[in-house]
Design an enzyme around this catalytic site. Structure first.
Site, PDB file in Angstrom:
ATOM      1  N   LEU A 105      -2.762 -11.842  -5.071  1.00 56.67           N
ATOM      2  CA  LEU A 105      -3.399 -12.661  -6.104  1.00 56.67           C
ATOM      3  C   LEU A 105      -2.538 -13.905  -6.370  1.00 56.67           C
ATOM      4  CD1 LEU A 105      -4.411  -9.680  -8.386  1.00 56.67           C
ATOM      5  CD2 LEU A 105      -5.974 -11.129  -7.064  1.00 56.67           C
ATOM      6  N   ASN A 119       1.609  -3.664 -11.277  1.00 55.63           N
ATOM      7  CA  ASN A 119       1.407  -3.119  -9.933  1.00 55.63           C
ATOM      8  C   ASN A 119       2.319  -1.919  -9.746  1.00 55.63           C
ATOM      9  OD1 ASN A 119       0.490  -3.070  -7.191  1.00 55.63           O
ATOM     10  ND2 ASN A 119       2.413  -4.006  -6.558  1.00 55.63           N
ATOM     11  N   HIS A 121       4.372   0.032  -6.664  1.00 55.10           N
ATOM     12  CA  HIS A 121       4.814  -0.213  -5.284  1.00 55.10           C
ATOM     13  C   HIS A 121       5.611   1.005  -4.803  1.00 55.10           C
ATOM     14  CE1 HIS A 121       6.125  -2.412  -1.769  1.00 55.10           C
ATOM     15  NE2 HIS A 121       7.344  -1.954  -1.998  1.00 55.10           N
TER      16      HIS A 121
HETATM   17  C1  GRF Z   1       0.279   3.645  -3.395  1.00 53.05           C
HETATM   18  O1  GRF Z   1       1.266   4.274  -2.656  1.00 53.05           O
HETATM   19  C2  GRF Z   1       0.801   2.436  -4.094  1.00 53.05           C
HETATM   20  O2  GRF Z   1       2.158   2.523  -4.388  1.00 53.05           O
HETATM   21  C3  GRF Z   1       0.587   1.347  -3.079  1.00 53.05           C
HETATM   22  O3  GRF Z   1      -0.606   1.674  -2.431  1.00 53.05           O
HETATM   23  C4  GRF Z   1      -0.807   3.076  -2.491  1.00 53.05           C
HETATM   24  C5  GRF Z   1      -2.172   3.296  -3.038  1.00 53.05           C
HETATM   25  O4  GRF Z   1      -2.572   4.626  -2.959  1.00 53.05           O
HETATM   26  N1  GRF Z   1       0.553   0.065  -3.724  1.00 53.05           N
HETATM   27  P1  GRF Z   1      -3.904   5.109  -3.659  1.00 53.05           P
HETATM   28  O5  GRF Z   1      -5.030   4.208  -3.172  1.00 53.05           O
HETATM   29  O6  GRF Z   1      -3.717   5.008  -5.138  1.00 53.05           O
HETATM   30  O7  GRF Z   1      -4.088   6.518  -3.187  1.00 53.05           O
END
Ligand code: GRF
Length: 203
Positions: A105, A119, A121
Site C-alpha cells: 500500500l 500488519n 509479519h
Molecule cells: C501470516 O503468516 C502473516 O504473518 C503473513 O501472511 C500470513 C498470512 O496467513 N503476513 P493467513 O492468511 O492469515 O493464514
C-alpha cells in the site's frame, strides 16, 4: 509469551469508532483467529485483493461483508487504492488490520487512513523483512524466530513495532514446521494486540 505493552504508541489520533476492517489475500487463518475472539463484532468488513482467497469463505461463514479489489480490474495502483478508500468510508474503521495481505500500500493510502493500519509479519523484525522468512531463518542458523505486529509504513516491514512473540528454532524444524509454529503465535498475538489498540482508541 511477551505481552503487548500497555501504551501502544502510534503516529496519529484514532477515529472514535471501534470498527475494524481486515485485509487478506490468502488463507485467512489470522482472520479466523480474530473472528474467534470477542473482537468478532468489531470486524465490519473483509477486503481482499484476491478473488480466490480462501479467507473470503471465512468472512462469509461469519456473515461479514466482503469486498474484492483485484488489481487487474484497475488502470493504476492509484485507482485501485482510491476504490478501496471510497469503500472504506461506509465502515469508518478505527483500525485496518492487514492479515496476510500481499499487496504493498502506498504512503498516500496509509496517510488517507490516518496511519491506522497494522500488519502482522512472520519474523522478529527488523530481521527477515520480506517473503520466505521461515526458510531464510533456517538458512541463517538463527535460534530465535517469531512474529511481529507493527504499524504500516511506506517502507515494507519497517513500521514501528507494537509487539512480538518468539519461539526457539529446533534442530528438527523445517520451513513448514516453522510456519505452523509461528502461525500459532500469530493467532494469539494479533487478536490480543488489536483488542488493546481498539480499547485505547475508544473516546
Ligand atoms: C501470516 O503468516 C502473516 O504473518 C503473513 O501472511 C500470513 C498470512 O496467513 N503476513 P493467513 O492468511 O492469515 O493464514
Amino acid at each position: 509469551m511477551p505481552q503487548p505493552p500497555d501504551n501502544l504508541a502510534k503516529p496519529a489520533t484514532p477515529n472514535t469508532t471501534n470498527n475494524l476492517v481486515v485485509f487478506i489475500s490468502g488463507n485467512g487463518s489470522n482472520l479466523a483467529a480474530i473472528l474467534q475472539t470477542a473482537l468478532a463484532p468489531a470486524v465490519r468488513a473483509v477486503f481482499s485483493d484476491n478473488p480466490n482467497a480462501a479467507g473470503l469463505a471465512i468472512a462469509q461463514q461469519h456473515q461479514k461483508n466482503s469486498h474484492v479489489f483485484s488489481k487487474t480490474n484497475y488502470n493504476s495502483k492509484m485507482a485501485w487504492e482510491a476504490d478501496m478508500h471510497q469503500t472504506l468510508q461506509q465502515y469508518q474503521p478505527c483500525l485496518i488490520a492487514l492479515a496476510g495481505f500481499m499487496s504493498i500500500l502506498s504512503g498516500q493510502f496509509i496517510q488517507q487512513q490516518q496511519h491506522n493500519i497494522v500488519n502482522i509479519h512472520p519474523s522478529l523484525l527488523p530481521d527477515f523483512k520480506g517473503r520466505d522468512t521461515h526458510q531464510r531463518v533456517l538458512n541463517s542458523g538463527a535460534k530465535q524466530h517469531g512474529c511481529t505486529v507493527h504499524w504500516l509504513s511506506p517502507a515494507v516491514d519497517a513500521g514501528t513495532i507494537i509487539a512480538q512473540s518468539s519461539l526457539t528454532v529446533h534442530a528438527t524444524d523445517t520451513a513448514s514446521t516453522l510456519q505452523k509454529r509461528v502461525q500459532q503465535l500469530e493467532h494469539r498475538l494479533y487478536p490480543s494486540v488489536l483488542k488493546k489498540l481498539l480499547q485505547q482508541g475508544k473516546p
